[in-house]
Design a protein around this motif. Structure first.
Motif, mmCIF file in Angstrom:
data_model
loop_
_atom_site.group_PDB
_atom_site.id
_atom_site.type_symbol
_atom_site.label_atom_id
_atom_site.label_comp_id
_atom_site.label_asym_id
_atom_site.label_seq_id
_atom_site.Cartn_x
_atom_site.Cartn_y
_atom_site.Cartn_z
ATOM 1 N N SER A 83 0.822 -1.215 0.000
ATOM 2 C CA SER A 83 0.000 0.000 0.000
ATOM 3 C C SER A 83 0.855 1.264 0.000
ATOM 4 O O SER A 83 0.495 2.262 -0.642
ATOM 5 N N THR A 84 1.998 1.229 0.698
ATOM 6 C CA THR A 84 2.862 2.415 0.737
ATOM 7 C C THR A 84 3.469 2.685 -0.632
ATOM 8 O O THR A 84 3.465 3.834 -1.118
ATOM 9 N N SER A 88 2.764 5.727 -3.218
ATOM 10 C CA SER A 88 3.875 6.552 -3.703
ATOM 11 C C SER A 88 3.816 6.714 -5.215
ATOM 12 O O SER A 88 4.093 7.796 -5.747
#
Length: 238
Positions: A83-84, A88
């Motif tokens: 998810s990060t 991004s």
């Protein structure tokens, strides 16, 4: 069609639209108008080819639109992988799109100044084109940044070829270096051009793979259900 394949192909089509708009606008139309060493020539080209210049503005707006949509769909494609990193990709892609939006505004203003016939318009038009070009230049920082998490998600997902993931990461790093090299060593020439080769190859590869294949078939196989636990038995009364 499996939802994952549909998402992948939609992402690839948005990326393809970004590539086509960029090739037509930045690489084809802009050099026909802008002469970096001659402000009068830039103004003359713009006045003589006003319709072409306006198409160039429209293409830059199309770049903004397609990159924003591609950024959102990449997030949708990879959000369950990391998810990060997926966030991004979306954030960096949209920031780069905002830089190109600023460039489009500069080009649109240049068309207005050139067709207005005001005194000193050649220098103003030249300045607007130079700012536009530098918005593209500094925007390369975020274009490189969006390729790195994209490559990471490719590596983590198992849906796409792993060499593609490493190529995208290398391409992103190359874009970051190229952005700094182009300003710290403006005479670098071919060295700066070579730094973005991995990114170009990686971009063609991923958009082609997403459009043609979507994802690997293994990604579509359902996980086998866990073996149900044996029922608890009660001891028989003595």
């Amino acid at each position: 069609m499996h939802p994952l394949i549909r998402t992948a192909r939609t992402t690839g089509l948005f990326y393809l639209g970004l590539g086509i708009a960029g090739a037509l606008g930045f690489l084809t139309i802009r050099p026909m108008i802008f002469d970096a060493g001659d402000a009068d020539a830039t103004l003359a080209n713009l006045v003589a080819n006003e319709s072409l210049a306006r198409i160039g503005v429209a293409l830059e707006l199309l770049i903004v639109l397609t990159q924003t949509l591609a950024a959102v769909w990449f997030h949708r494609l990879f959000r369950t992988v990391d998810s990060t990193a997926a966030g991004s990709i979306a954030a960096f892609g949209i920031v780069n799109a905002v830089a190109i939006l600023g460039s489009a505004a500069m080009l649109a203003t240049a068309v207005g100044v050139a067709t207005g016939g005001a005194a000193g318009s050649a220098d103003t038009v030249q300045l607007l084109y130079l700012v536009s070009e530098n918005l593209w230049g500094v925007g390369g920082l975020f274009f490189g940044l969006w390729l790195i998490p994209m490559g990471w998600c490719v590596l983590r997902s198992g849906w796409l070829p792993r060499p593609l993931g490493w190529l995208l990461v290398a391409g992103g790093l190359g874009y970051l270096l190229m952005t700094f090299v182009s300003y710290l060593a403006p005479g670098a020439g071919i060295v700066a051009d070579l730094l973005v080769v991995p990114a170009t190859v990686g971009e063609f590869w991923i958009l082609g793979y997403l459009i043609i294949f979507g994802v690997r078939k293994q990604a579509l196989t359902e996980t086998r259900p866990a073996t149900p636990a044996a029922p608890l038995t009660t001891a028989s009364p003595v």
